[in-house]
Motif scaffolding. Sequence first.
Motif, mmCIF file in Angstrom:
data_model
loop_
_atom_site.group_PDB
_atom_site.id
_atom_site.type_symbol
_atom_site.label_atom_id
_atom_site.label_comp_id
_atom_site.label_asym_id
_atom_site.label_seq_id
_atom_site.Cartn_x
_atom_site.Cartn_y
_atom_site.Cartn_z
ATOM 1 N N SER A 160 8.942 7.064 4.856
ATOM 2 C CA SER A 160 8.870 6.327 6.654
ATOM 3 C C SER A 160 8.935 5.306 7.555
ATOM 4 O O SER A 160 7.622 5.051 6.941
ATOM 5 C CB SER A 160 8.565 8.213 6.705
ATOM 6 N N LEU A 161 9.001 5.259 8.647
ATOM 7 C CA LEU A 161 8.942 3.729 8.976
ATOM 8 C C LEU A 161 8.396 4.183 10.390
ATOM 9 O O LEU A 161 9.283 4.760 10.676
ATOM 10 C CB LEU A 161 10.188 3.692 9.297
ATOM 11 N N VAL A 162 7.566 3.617 10.764
ATOM 12 C CA VAL A 162 6.689 4.233 11.577
ATOM 13 C C VAL A 162 6.285 3.418 12.780
ATOM 14 O O VAL A 162 5.606 2.364 12.010
ATOM 15 C CB VAL A 162 5.276 4.690 11.863
ATOM 16 N N LYS A 163 6.953 2.681 13.941
ATOM 17 C CA LYS A 163 6.736 1.447 14.530
ATOM 18 C C LYS A 163 5.218 1.494 15.200
ATOM 19 O O LYS A 163 5.799 2.919 16.086
ATOM 20 C CB LYS A 163 7.610 1.249 15.173
ATOM 21 N N PHE A 164 4.496 1.150 15.306
ATOM 22 C CA PHE A 164 2.728 1.598 15.635
ATOM 23 C C PHE A 164 3.045 0.767 17.216
ATOM 24 O O PHE A 164 3.327 -0.248 17.470
ATOM 25 C CB PHE A 164 1.864 1.369 14.767
ATOM 26 N N ARG A 165 2.804 2.075 18.402
ATOM 27 C CA ARG A 165 2.693 2.092 20.029
ATOM 28 C C ARG A 165 1.919 2.482 20.279
ATOM 29 O O ARG A 165 0.891 3.801 19.941
ATOM 30 C CB ARG A 165 3.757 2.888 19.938
ATOM 31 N N THR A 220 -0.449 -12.103 23.013
ATOM 32 C CA THR A 220 -0.122 -12.913 21.729
ATOM 33 C C THR A 220 -0.507 -11.493 20.519
ATOM 34 O O THR A 220 -0.749 -11.486 19.615
ATOM 35 C CB THR A 220 -0.956 -13.661 21.253
ATOM 36 N N VAL A 221 -0.080 -10.301 20.908
ATOM 37 C CA VAL A 221 -1.404 -8.872 20.019
ATOM 38 C C VAL A 221 0.496 -9.269 19.172
ATOM 39 O O VAL A 221 1.521 -9.002 19.551
ATOM 40 C CB VAL A 221 -1.358 -8.231 20.733
ATOM 41 N N PRO A 222 0.055 -9.273 17.841
ATOM 42 C CA PRO A 222 2.218 -9.320 17.183
ATOM 43 C C PRO A 222 2.334 -7.767 16.545
ATOM 44 O O PRO A 222 1.286 -6.681 16.387
ATOM 45 C CB PRO A 222 1.369 -10.251 16.085
ATOM 46 N N ALA A 223 3.877 -7.839 16.880
ATOM 47 C CA ALA A 223 4.371 -6.204 16.582
ATOM 48 C C ALA A 223 3.607 -5.870 15.658
ATOM 49 O O ALA A 223 3.851 -6.820 13.920
ATOM 50 C CB ALA A 223 5.480 -6.237 17.075
ATOM 51 N N MET A 224 3.741 -4.588 15.494
ATOM 52 C CA MET A 224 3.170 -4.282 13.453
ATOM 53 C C MET A 224 4.077 -3.003 13.432
ATOM 54 O O MET A 224 4.713 -1.934 14.302
ATOM 55 C CB MET A 224 1.911 -4.065 13.488
ATOM 56 N N ASN A 225 4.738 -2.725 12.263
ATOM 57 C CA ASN A 225 5.426 -1.967 10.897
ATOM 58 C C ASN A 225 4.706 -1.105 10.061
ATOM 59 O O ASN A 225 3.427 -1.737 9.714
ATOM 60 C CB ASN A 225 6.192 -1.865 10.102
ATOM 61 N N ILE A 226 4.134 0.087 9.842
ATOM 62 C CA ILE A 226 3.659 1.064 9.008
ATOM 63 C C ILE A 226 4.621 1.715 8.365
ATOM 64 O O ILE A 226 5.138 2.444 9.328
ATOM 65 C CB ILE A 226 2.610 1.393 9.420
ATOM 66 N N MET A 227 4.765 1.670 6.793
ATOM 67 C CA MET A 227 5.608 2.601 6.046
ATOM 68 C C MET A 227 4.501 3.327 5.371
ATOM 69 O O MET A 227 4.231 2.890 4.726
ATOM 70 C CB MET A 227 6.754 1.656 5.620
ATOM 71 N N GLU A 228 4.964 4.780 5.265
ATOM 72 C CA GLU A 228 4.697 5.399 3.846
ATOM 73 C C GLU A 228 5.370 5.342 2.589
ATOM 74 O O GLU A 228 6.318 6.102 3.119
ATOM 75 C CB GLU A 228 3.711 6.072 4.786
ATOM 76 N N THR A 229 4.951 5.471 1.732
ATOM 77 C CA THR A 229 5.701 6.230 0.711
ATOM 78 C C THR A 229 4.615 6.729 -0.821
ATOM 79 O O THR A 229 3.755 6.439 -0.291
ATOM 80 C CB THR A 229 6.203 4.357 -0.254
ATOM 81 N N ASP A 230 5.341 7.550 -1.613
ATOM 82 C CA ASP A 230 4.225 7.909 -2.176
ATOM 83 C C ASP A 230 3.082 7.609 -2.579
ATOM 84 O O ASP A 230 2.719 8.231 -2.973
ATOM 85 C CB ASP A 230 5.732 8.732 -3.485
ATOM 86 N N ASN A 231 3.625 5.653 -3.206
ATOM 87 C CA ASN A 231 1.688 5.687 -4.026
ATOM 88 C C ASN A 231 1.737 4.987 -2.608
ATOM 89 O O ASN A 231 0.277 4.710 -3.139
ATOM 90 C CB ASN A 231 2.130 4.726 -5.260
ATOM 91 N N ASP A 232 1.613 4.377 -1.907
ATOM 92 C CA ASP A 232 0.950 3.196 -0.759
ATOM 93 C C ASP A 232 1.540 3.712 0.708
ATOM 94 O O ASP A 232 2.344 4.090 1.281
ATOM 95 C CB ASP A 232 0.856 2.000 -1.671
ATOM 96 N N TYR A 233 0.727 2.455 1.060
ATOM 97 C CA TYR A 233 0.853 2.294 2.684
ATOM 98 C C TYR A 233 1.445 0.771 2.838
ATOM 99 O O TYR A 233 1.022 -0.288 2.322
ATOM 100 C CB TYR A 233 -0.581 2.758 3.833
ATOM 101 N N GLU A 234 2.347 0.011 3.467
ATOM 102 C CA GLU A 234 2.856 -0.580 3.699
ATOM 103 C C GLU A 234 2.431 -1.250 5.253
ATOM 104 O O GLU A 234 3.691 -0.506 6.285
ATOM 105 C CB GLU A 234 4.093 -0.886 2.981
ATOM 106 N N ILE A 235 2.281 -2.346 6.049
ATOM 107 C CA ILE A 235 2.550 -2.668 7.119
ATOM 108 C C ILE A 235 2.851 -4.108 6.538
ATOM 109 O O ILE A 235 2.420 -5.098 5.885
ATOM 110 C CB ILE A 235 0.262 -2.527 6.852
ATOM 111 N N GLU A 236 3.335 -4.196 7.789
ATOM 112 C CA GLU A 236 3.647 -5.081 7.913
ATOM 113 C C GLU A 236 4.401 -5.876 9.549
ATOM 114 O O GLU A 236 3.577 -5.391 10.152
ATOM 115 C CB GLU A 236 5.533 -5.802 7.895
#
Length: 154
Positions: A2-7, A46-62
Amino acid sequence: MSLVKFRKRPFGRLIGSDFFDLDDFFEDRIWDPKLLKGRFWNGKTTVPAMNIMETDNDYEIELAAPGYNKKDFKVTMENGCLKISAEKSTSKEEKEGDYTRREFSHDSFERSLQLPDSIKDDDVEAKYNDGILRFKLAKKEEAKKQKPKIIEVS
């Protein structure tokens, strides 16, 4: 996955979230936005945008942070809080004839995330490529999604 845009979200929704953005939580509740939009501040951050994704084994942050170098970042994790900051300065001077022209800039940001308890503190990867800072945070074994057990009905 799942892809969650942090707002920014209302207070009630932040409590139930796995990731608690400390910066966004305090920003709108302490400062009156009308005070900050005066003639000395243009209201942009200047706070950068962030995406947080969850997979079965980990979280991925961009984290979108173009224009920085790897050495500009400082990333720490303490007491379940991931703190990401970066700072860079540039200056340029040109002398021509009777005048000197100087230009300079200073950019910085800081983001803090309270991480869920399900993350292994010692298994965090960070990579910076093409203006995107990527994190991979491994989940503890008990937090990983397990396939459902099929029970035969007799």
